[in-house]
Design an enzyme around this catalytic site. Structure first.
Site: not given
Ligand code: SAH
Ligand code: MG
Length: 218
Positions: A19, A56, A75, A79, A145, A148
């Site tokens: 994303f 990213s 991460d 998800g 990122d 959210h």
């Molecule tokens: N930067 C990525 C998109 C990230 S999507 C790109 O370029 O495509 C958001 C990510 O945050 C997901 O993979 C999810 O597993 C992670 N995430 C959400 N909450 C989290 C947490 N509490 N600890 C670690 N990772 C988390």
């Molecule tokens: Mg994003």
């Protein structure tokens, strides 16, 4: 490092799952490269919260490799809420069939391998607040990122922003000033950074915001 190697990594970034629109990915790369090139900038490692399949991390990794920096890519690979079944950003082939839970780590590893970034991008697999609580190394670049939702986004701000050294670069993704364009929490944490007085606004490309830490008190 020759410029064609950076171009090669950026091509992997553009092709990777995830994303990150091309113009925002390019801006990630440019800000990371500028951070590394800044003569009076701090020289700590970089960290991204929310790697998913490594897209990213490739954009940031292209700049990190060129500058001889390390990017920690954090991460839990299960998800975010918005990636789960029934939500808008769910991708069913990323579910581990044996567990019935998402697992983006195998795809992430393959992305980083194929981009030639295994020496530059270090995966940190775990829950963001737990890792932040034990983290001790000042960062020169932080990209947020991750989750959210209100709680995850604000916990990432509170857990990670204090680890960013003065002079370092803060990048936040999915900042939408108009609620019609997307969820509020990333915008709220960007507002926190601006309101703290500890940051200068540097740039905005799409939903990506870049700030420079200028002082204490985040
Ligand atoms: N930067 C990525 C998109 C990230 S999507 C790109 O370029 O495509 C958001 C990510 O945050 C997901 O993979 C999810 O597993 C992670 N995430 C959400 N909450 C989290 C947490 N509490 N600890 C670690 N990772 C988390
Ligand atoms: Mg994003």
């Amino acid at each position: 490092m020759p410029a064609d190697r950076a171009a090669e990594v950026l091509a992997h970034a553009a092709a990777a799952r995830g994303f990150m629109p091309p113009d925002e990915g390019r801006a990630l790369f440019e800000h990371a490269a500028a951070t590394a090139a800044s003569a009076d900038g701090p020289d700590g490692p970089w960290l991204e919260v929310g790697s998913y399949c490594g897209k990213s991390a490739c954009y940031l990794g292209a700049a990190a490799e060129a500058a001889g920096r390390i990017l920690y890519a954090l991460d839990h690979h299960r998800g975010s809420e918005e990636n789960q079944a029934g939500w808008k950003h769910h991708e069913p082939d990323l579910v581990d069939p044996g567990l019935g839970r998402m697992d983006t780590l195998p795809t992430f590893r393959r992305t980083i391998h194929d981009a030639g970034l295994e020496g530059t991008v270090v995966a940190v697999v775990g829950d963001s607040p737990a890792v932040a609580a034990a983290w001790a190394t000042p960062l020169s670049l932080l990209f947020i990122d991750g989750g959210h939702g209100t709680e995850p986004a604000h916990r990432d701000y509170e857990g990670w922003v204090p680890h960013l050294a003065v002079g370092g670069t803060l990048l936040i993704h999915d900042v939408f000033e108009d609620p019609a364009d997307g969820g509020r929490p990333p915008y709220e944490i960007w507002c926190r950074a601006v309101a703290s007085g500890a940051f200068a606004e540097v740039d905005a490309v799409g939903s990506l915001r870049a700030l420079r830490r200028t002082g204490p008190g985040v």
